[in-house]
Design a protein around this motif. Sequence first.
Motif, short mmCIF file in Angstrom:
data_model
loop_
_atom_site.label_atom_id
_atom_site.label_comp_id
_atom_site.label_asym_id
_atom_site.label_seq_id
_atom_site.Cartn_x
_atom_site.Cartn_y
_atom_site.Cartn_z
N GLY A 145 77.58 40.16 68.60
CA GLY A 145 78.61 39.36 67.92
C GLY A 145 79.99 39.97 68.06
N GLY A 146 80.82 39.82 67.01
CA GLY A 146 82.24 40.18 67.06
C GLY A 146 82.52 41.63 67.42
N LEU A 147 83.75 41.89 67.85
CA LEU A 147 84.09 43.24 68.30
C LEU A 147 85.59 43.50 68.18
CD1 LEU A 147 84.38 43.53 72.15
CD2 LEU A 147 84.19 41.33 71.04
N ALA A 185 89.61 44.06 80.48
CA ALA A 185 89.58 44.22 79.03
C ALA A 185 89.59 42.87 78.32
CB ALA A 185 90.76 45.08 78.57
N PHE A 186 90.48 41.97 78.77
CA PHE A 186 90.58 40.67 78.11
C PHE A 186 89.51 39.69 78.59
CE2 PHE A 186 95.02 42.28 77.60
CZ PHE A 186 94.93 42.46 76.22
N PHE A 187 88.93 39.96 79.76
CA PHE A 187 87.77 39.19 80.20
C PHE A 187 86.60 39.42 79.25
CE2 PHE A 187 83.78 39.24 82.80
CZ PHE A 187 83.72 37.88 83.08
N LYS A 191 90.91 36.13 75.43
CA LYS A 191 92.29 35.92 75.82
C LYS A 191 93.24 36.31 74.69
CE LYS A 191 91.43 32.19 79.13
NZ LYS A 191 91.73 30.78 79.51
N VAL A 192 94.41 36.81 75.06
CA VAL A 192 95.38 37.29 74.07
C VAL A 192 95.95 36.13 73.25
CG1 VAL A 192 97.60 38.43 73.74
CG2 VAL A 192 96.03 39.25 75.50
N SER A 193 96.00 36.33 71.95
CA SER A 193 96.66 35.38 71.06
C SER A 193 98.02 35.94 70.62
CB SER A 193 95.79 35.10 69.83
OG SER A 193 96.46 34.24 68.93
N LYS A 194 98.05 37.24 70.28
CA LYS A 194 99.30 37.89 69.87
C LYS A 194 99.27 39.33 70.36
CE LYS A 194 102.18 39.05 65.86
NZ LYS A 194 102.30 39.01 64.38
N ILE A 195 100.41 39.81 70.83
CA ILE A 195 100.48 41.18 71.32
C ILE A 195 101.86 41.77 71.00
CG2 ILE A 195 101.24 40.47 73.65
CD1 ILE A 195 99.60 42.85 74.76
N GLU A 196 101.87 43.02 70.60
CA GLU A 196 103.11 43.78 70.40
C GLU A 196 103.05 45.00 71.30
OE1 GLU A 196 103.82 44.64 66.31
OE2 GLU A 196 103.77 42.54 65.69
N SER A 197 104.05 45.15 72.14
CA SER A 197 104.02 46.21 73.16
C SER A 197 105.27 47.08 73.09
CB SER A 197 103.93 45.58 74.56
OG SER A 197 102.79 44.77 74.67
N SER A 198 105.07 48.35 73.39
CA SER A 198 106.18 49.30 73.48
C SER A 198 106.06 50.05 74.79
CB SER A 198 106.15 50.30 72.31
OG SER A 198 106.31 49.63 71.08
N VAL A 199 107.19 50.23 75.45
CA VAL A 199 107.24 50.96 76.72
C VAL A 199 108.31 52.03 76.62
CG1 VAL A 199 107.58 50.81 79.21
CG2 VAL A 199 106.55 48.89 77.99
N SER A 215 99.25 46.71 70.80
CA SER A 215 98.10 46.22 70.06
C SER A 215 98.27 44.73 69.80
CB SER A 215 97.94 46.96 68.74
OG SER A 215 99.06 46.73 67.90
N GLY A 216 97.20 44.11 69.32
CA GLY A 216 97.27 42.69 69.02
C GLY A 216 95.90 42.15 68.69
N PHE A 217 95.75 40.83 68.82
CA PHE A 217 94.44 40.23 68.63
C PHE A 217 94.26 39.08 69.60
CE2 PHE A 217 97.23 38.44 65.39
CZ PHE A 217 97.07 37.07 65.55
N THR A 218 93.01 38.73 69.84
CA THR A 218 92.68 37.71 70.83
C THR A 218 92.42 36.37 70.17
OG1 THR A 218 90.31 38.15 70.75
CG2 THR A 218 91.61 39.49 72.27
N GLN A 219 92.22 35.36 70.97
CA GLN A 219 91.99 34.01 70.46
C GLN A 219 90.69 33.90 69.68
OE1 GLN A 219 92.31 31.29 73.78
NE2 GLN A 219 94.46 31.76 74.16
N ASN A 220 89.75 34.81 69.95
CA ASN A 220 88.49 34.78 69.19
C ASN A 220 88.53 35.71 67.98
OD1 ASN A 220 88.10 37.35 70.26
ND2 ASN A 220 86.71 36.65 71.86
#
Length: 268
Positions: A145-147, A185-187, A191-199, A215-220
């Motif tokens: 299940g979820g992860l 990773a996203f496969f 799929k990405v729903s929201k992401i916050e990135s720093s470079v 970091s962020g969270f996916t559509q599921n």
Amino acid sequence: MSNYIKDFLIIGSGDMAFEYSRVLDYLNLDYDVFGRGKSSALNFKKITGKEVKRGSLTKFIKRKVDFYKFIIVAVSSDQLYNVTDSCFRLNPKKILVEKPAAFTVDELVSLKKSSHTQGIDLFVGYNRRFYSSVMKAKKIIEEDGGLSFKFDFTEWSHQLVNEDISGDILEKWFIVNSSHVVDLAFFLGGKVSKIESSVKSNLNWHPSGSIFVGSGFTQNGSLFSYHSNWESSSRWGIELFTGSRKIILCPLESISIQKVGQLESEEV
């Protein structure tokens, strides 16, 4: 009546083209090879015994309309988009292009539009999706299940600077190479729903960054994070956390499991 004379055409005669030829030979499938470079063409023939057709790709395409069902594009990264775009004029059934297929979103959208308009299936060669380790990980995720998950796409900068790779390709190295891990990773995680990135920081051959955190969270609904530092020491890897175990893909070709309540991981 079909005008196809052969099923397969490989465009390119370098290392990746050689790997594709090995597969086609193993499957006992007939194919032609078209390449631009003289030295790579001679080397290809020396290793495989297969003659490489050379010359202008534009002229070759004009002469060969409807001659191939399937085309494999295995040229250098900076030429993938232009060559693939030209291949639509050959009207094949399917095109497989090496990753990343293009350097910009606009180019990718253009290829997608052409494939839909002409009814040609277009695939990008993110082959890590088909590792046996990944298939096993996918099965475990479905069972549990979820992860949540995290991944690392750190590149070995100390080696890359000594490789014979053009500057145009090196400055796009995240897209050219690291995208293998991101795609995988996203496969697995969704799929990405929201992401916050720093470079932060950069390298003289990769001006767009060298330390990547996000970091962020996916559509599921899965939470994820990543941390990659090209100036330090690490390697490609993905860790997926279910309710009963942690799945470790590091290296990506292998899979280890750490069960809840245990400190040691066990290779599957």
